[in-house]
Design a protein around this motif. Sequence first.
Motif, mmCIF file in Angstrom:
data_model
loop_
_atom_site.group_PDB
_atom_site.id
_atom_site.type_symbol
_atom_site.label_atom_id
_atom_site.label_comp_id
_atom_site.label_asym_id
_atom_site.label_seq_id
_atom_site.Cartn_x
_atom_site.Cartn_y
_atom_site.Cartn_z
ATOM 1 N N TYR A 66 -3.537 -8.306 -4.813
ATOM 2 C CA TYR A 66 -5.121 -8.121 -3.934
ATOM 3 C C TYR A 66 -5.052 -7.438 -2.879
ATOM 4 O O TYR A 66 -5.460 -6.398 -2.428
ATOM 5 N N ARG A 67 -3.686 -7.819 -2.008
ATOM 6 C CA ARG A 67 -3.461 -6.946 -0.808
ATOM 7 C C ARG A 67 -3.326 -5.336 -1.076
ATOM 8 O O ARG A 67 -3.870 -4.531 -0.260
ATOM 9 N N HIS A 68 -2.761 -4.960 -2.070
ATOM 10 C CA HIS A 68 -2.311 -3.681 -2.455
ATOM 11 C C HIS A 68 -3.683 -3.034 -2.573
ATOM 12 O O HIS A 68 -3.810 -1.892 -2.322
ATOM 13 N N TYR A 69 -4.792 -3.671 -3.261
ATOM 14 C CA TYR A 69 -6.069 -3.018 -3.770
ATOM 15 C C TYR A 69 -6.988 -2.821 -2.116
ATOM 16 O O TYR A 69 -7.667 -1.916 -2.108
ATOM 17 N N VAL A 70 -6.784 -4.046 -1.481
ATOM 18 C CA VAL A 70 -7.396 -3.899 -0.098
ATOM 19 C C VAL A 70 -6.953 -2.617 0.509
ATOM 20 O O VAL A 70 -7.797 -1.774 1.176
ATOM 21 N N THR A 86 -11.676 -4.864 3.849
ATOM 22 C CA THR A 86 -10.957 -3.942 4.677
ATOM 23 C C THR A 86 -9.773 -4.618 5.108
ATOM 24 O O THR A 86 -8.829 -3.993 5.784
ATOM 25 N N GLU A 87 -9.570 -5.835 5.241
ATOM 26 C CA GLU A 87 -8.345 -6.447 5.853
ATOM 27 C C GLU A 87 -8.225 -7.669 4.713
ATOM 28 O O GLU A 87 -8.791 -8.230 4.298
ATOM 29 N N ALA A 88 -6.826 -7.497 4.119
ATOM 30 C CA ALA A 88 -6.307 -8.423 3.102
ATOM 31 C C ALA A 88 -6.285 -9.767 3.597
ATOM 32 O O ALA A 88 -5.678 -10.136 4.736
ATOM 33 N N PRO A 89 -6.799 -10.815 2.868
ATOM 34 C CA PRO A 89 -6.753 -12.153 3.200
ATOM 35 C C PRO A 89 -5.255 -12.534 3.112
ATOM 36 O O PRO A 89 -4.595 -12.174 2.416
ATOM 37 N N ASP A 90 -5.107 -13.492 3.826
ATOM 38 C CA ASP A 90 -3.799 -14.005 3.891
ATOM 39 C C ASP A 90 -3.603 -15.217 2.608
ATOM 40 O O ASP A 90 -4.589 -15.443 1.926
ATOM 41 N N GLU A 91 -2.388 -15.973 2.459
ATOM 42 C CA GLU A 91 -2.361 -16.812 1.309
ATOM 43 C C GLU A 91 -3.162 -18.059 1.432
ATOM 44 O O GLU A 91 -3.826 -18.577 0.579
ATOM 45 N N LEU A 119 -11.127 -8.578 -11.975
ATOM 46 C CA LEU A 119 -9.927 -8.311 -12.820
ATOM 47 C C LEU A 119 -9.074 -7.492 -11.642
ATOM 48 O O LEU A 119 -9.303 -6.520 -11.440
ATOM 49 N N TYR A 120 -7.801 -8.128 -11.545
ATOM 50 C CA TYR A 120 -6.869 -7.271 -10.679
ATOM 51 C C TYR A 120 -5.318 -7.323 -11.184
ATOM 52 O O TYR A 120 -5.000 -8.475 -11.929
ATOM 53 N N LEU A 121 -4.640 -6.165 -11.362
ATOM 54 C CA LEU A 121 -3.459 -5.979 -12.047
ATOM 55 C C LEU A 121 -2.504 -5.735 -11.073
ATOM 56 O O LEU A 121 -2.872 -4.756 -10.167
ATOM 57 N N ASP A 122 -1.303 -5.940 -11.292
ATOM 58 C CA ASP A 122 -0.063 -5.666 -10.485
ATOM 59 C C ASP A 122 0.036 -3.982 -10.656
ATOM 60 O O ASP A 122 -0.386 -3.438 -11.705
ATOM 61 N N PRO A 123 0.051 -3.139 -9.745
ATOM 62 C CA PRO A 123 -0.314 -1.784 -9.801
ATOM 63 C C PRO A 123 0.836 -1.291 -10.791
ATOM 64 O O PRO A 123 0.563 -0.099 -11.407
ATOM 65 N N ASN A 124 1.816 -1.803 -10.920
ATOM 66 C CA ASN A 124 2.890 -1.327 -12.034
ATOM 67 C C ASN A 124 2.387 -1.612 -13.544
ATOM 68 O O ASN A 124 3.245 -1.060 -14.569
ATOM 69 N N TYR A 182 -18.310 1.289 3.067
ATOM 70 C CA TYR A 182 -17.528 2.227 3.930
ATOM 71 C C TYR A 182 -16.262 1.933 4.085
ATOM 72 O O TYR A 182 -16.114 0.638 4.754
ATOM 73 N N LYS A 183 -15.476 2.667 3.504
ATOM 74 C CA LYS A 183 -14.000 2.289 3.550
ATOM 75 C C LYS A 183 -13.267 3.773 3.600
ATOM 76 O O LYS A 183 -13.759 4.630 2.755
ATOM 77 N N PHE A 184 -12.115 3.461 4.173
ATOM 78 C CA PHE A 184 -11.362 4.695 4.389
ATOM 79 C C PHE A 184 -12.190 6.028 4.799
ATOM 80 O O PHE A 184 -11.966 7.226 4.253
ATOM 81 N N ASP A 185 -12.708 5.784 5.791
ATOM 82 C CA ASP A 185 -13.478 7.042 6.689
ATOM 83 C C ASP A 185 -14.530 7.637 5.503
ATOM 84 O O ASP A 185 -14.642 8.908 5.733
#
Length: 165
Positions: A21-25, A34-39, A88-93, A150-153
């Motif tokens: 999830y952090r990757h996608y955030v 806009t900020e990745a949640p912790d565990e 649905l979230y996949l490992d980027p690889n 609004y994200k990434f300007d």
Amino acid sequence: MSDTVLRPFAWSDVPAITRIYRHYVDHTAITFDTEAPDETAIAEKYAALTRLGHPLIIAERAGQVLGYAYASYYRPRAAYRFTCEDSLYLDPNETGKGLGRVLLTELLAQSKAFGFKQMLAVITADTANSIAIHEKFGFERVGYYKAVGYKFDRWHDIVHLQMAL
């Protein structure tokens, strides 16, 4: 895909889910966080989903989490209790290899068995692959909202898709 196993969520999955999830955030507008949640925050979220009995599926290969999918109430008010939103979230690889299709197939089956009657997908409009996979499964576009995140300007539109289960 034959060596990929779909299984229910386990607490030991929290670090991998957090990492994915952090990757996608951090790198995409797929999520408007806009900020990745912790565990801890991820564990709290999944504890709530688990308490409700909502579908929560992990895809793994050789003990490695490749992705995950879940369905949760679209809105918290009681009248929405038969309508869910998918995530649905996949490992980027692992993107582009058919894993999303496998997870969505299982998520639809489990969501129907749970008792959900409608599934909604809320997708950032420039995420063509996400929209395409949902449309291949029979989701129909039912809404388009301009400049709501609004994200990434820059401003991002979203598409709502819907499917009866």
